[in-house]
Design an enzyme around this catalytic site. Structure first.
Site, short mmCIF file in Angstrom:
data_model
loop_
_atom_site.label_atom_id
_atom_site.label_comp_id
_atom_site.label_asym_id
_atom_site.label_seq_id
_atom_site.Cartn_x
_atom_site.Cartn_y
_atom_site.Cartn_z
N GLU A 97 -9.48 7.56 3.27
CA GLU A 97 -9.38 7.89 4.70
C GLU A 97 -9.73 9.35 4.96
O GLU A 97 -9.29 10.25 4.24
CB GLU A 97 -7.98 7.63 5.23
CG GLU A 97 -7.84 7.97 6.71
CD GLU A 97 -6.55 7.51 7.35
OE1 GLU A 97 -6.37 7.76 8.56
OE2 GLU A 97 -5.72 6.89 6.66
N GLU A 134 0.70 5.70 -0.24
CA GLU A 134 -0.16 6.86 -0.09
C GLU A 134 0.08 7.86 -1.22
O GLU A 134 1.19 7.97 -1.74
CB GLU A 134 0.11 7.54 1.26
CG GLU A 134 -0.20 6.65 2.47
CD GLU A 134 0.03 7.36 3.79
OE1 GLU A 134 0.32 8.58 3.78
OE2 GLU A 134 -0.08 6.70 4.84
N LYS A 153 0.84 -1.19 0.00
CA LYS A 153 0.00 0.00 0.00
C LYS A 153 0.88 1.24 0.00
O LYS A 153 1.84 1.32 0.77
CB LYS A 153 -0.93 0.03 1.21
CG LYS A 153 -1.87 1.25 1.23
CD LYS A 153 -2.94 1.13 2.29
CE LYS A 153 -2.44 1.38 3.68
NZ LYS A 153 -1.95 2.80 3.86
#
Length: 299
Positions: free
Chosen positions: A197, A130, A128
């Protein structure tokens, strides 16, 4: 000495392994995806046996496990170490590992090499990273290198300084348009899922409807294809006020505190260990001991 019974290598899972395609099929079928973080063997095993679909070894371990102020100090070696531990426990769930701050920011070559380590050395099924559209080229490069990528947009903790703190993102029309464009770019680059998020529910619902890949929400409302939380938030183990989007399912802090108090009191009062919790010499050796050492305590 621990009496933990470890899973044998190659042990069969009670259910088929969750794959990126399985997550996609859940989205298409309207079946919610469950996801949680894990940072060690016992926690990961509990999650896996509970049927959680996705397990993330998050760089949030920096705060909830290592005691850092934020995620920025977490190193690549620390993430690899914890991912290996989790991978030993997981037999069913889809295992994703966070690439920590600095491991994919300097060059595409370094990022690719670091990402490959998570799959080759640590046993992750995906990494993952960002960031939005600016990460699209990297997502494509990693995808071409056969390393699946879960993207992460909105409130991105590794950008805490540039965002000016942990603040909800996408609250204006312009910001909404940027995040929608980010999601499109990341999907087109090959991301297998996108974590949303800290964004308004309405924006998350829009992105989820527009995306052809699963969206996993955290502080993004109930309309995402799946939800993820930090394990320690579920059990009141963060030593901090809970965020608005978390829900406490049990008070682990109170449970452990009570048990620790009892243990301390039992040791101080000579109630632990008792005779039944002690090993003893064979009777013939006990008899000889009493004869040769009269002051020896008789069982």
């Amino acid at each position: 000495m621990s009496v933990t019974e470890l899973r044998a290598r190659g042990a069969a899972s009670p259910a088929p392994r969750v794959t990126a395609d399985a997550l996609l099929q859940k989205k298409l079928a309207g079946q919610p995806i469950t996801a949680l973080t894990a940072y060690d063997y016992p926690t990961a095993r509990l999650l896996d046996e509970a049927g959680i679909d996705m397990v993330l070894v998050g760089d949030s371990l920096g705060m909830v496990v290592l005691g850092y102020e934020n995620t920025l100090p977490v190193t690549l070696d620390e993430m690899l170490h914890h991912t290996r531990a989790v991978a030993r426990a997981v037999r069913r769930a889809f295992l994703v590992a966070d690439m920590p701050y600095g491991s994919y920011h300097s060059s595409a070559r370094d990022a690719t090499r670091n990402a490959l380590r998570f799959v080759k050395e640590a046993g992750a099924q995906a990494v993952k990273i960002e960031g939005g559209s600016t990460r699209a080229e990297l997502v494509k490069r990693l995808t071409d290198a056969e390393t699946p990528v879960v993207a992460h947009i909105g409130l991105t903790p590794q950008s805490v300084h540039s965002m000016g703190g942990y603040r909800v993102q996408g609250k204006s029309l312009a910001a909404m348009d940027r995040l929608c464009a980010d999601a499109r770019a990341l999907e087109e680059a090959g991301a297998i899922a996108i974590v949303l998020e800290g964004i308004p529910r309405e924006l998350a619902a829009t992105i989820t409807a527009q995306c052809g890949v699963p969206t996993i929400g955290i502080g993004a409302g109930p309309d995402c294809d799946g939800q993820i939380l930090v394990f320690h938030d579920l059990f009141n183990l963060t030593f901090a006020p809970p965020a608005k989007f978390t829900r406490q399912y049990a008070d682990g802090a109170a449970f452990f505190t009570s048990a620790l108090d009892q243990y301390r009191d039992d040791v101080v009062a000579h109630r632990f260990p008792n005779d039944a919790e002690s090993y003893h010499l064979p009777r013939e050796v006990q008899s000889a001991l009493v004869t040769t050492h009269p002051r020896a305590r008789k069982a």
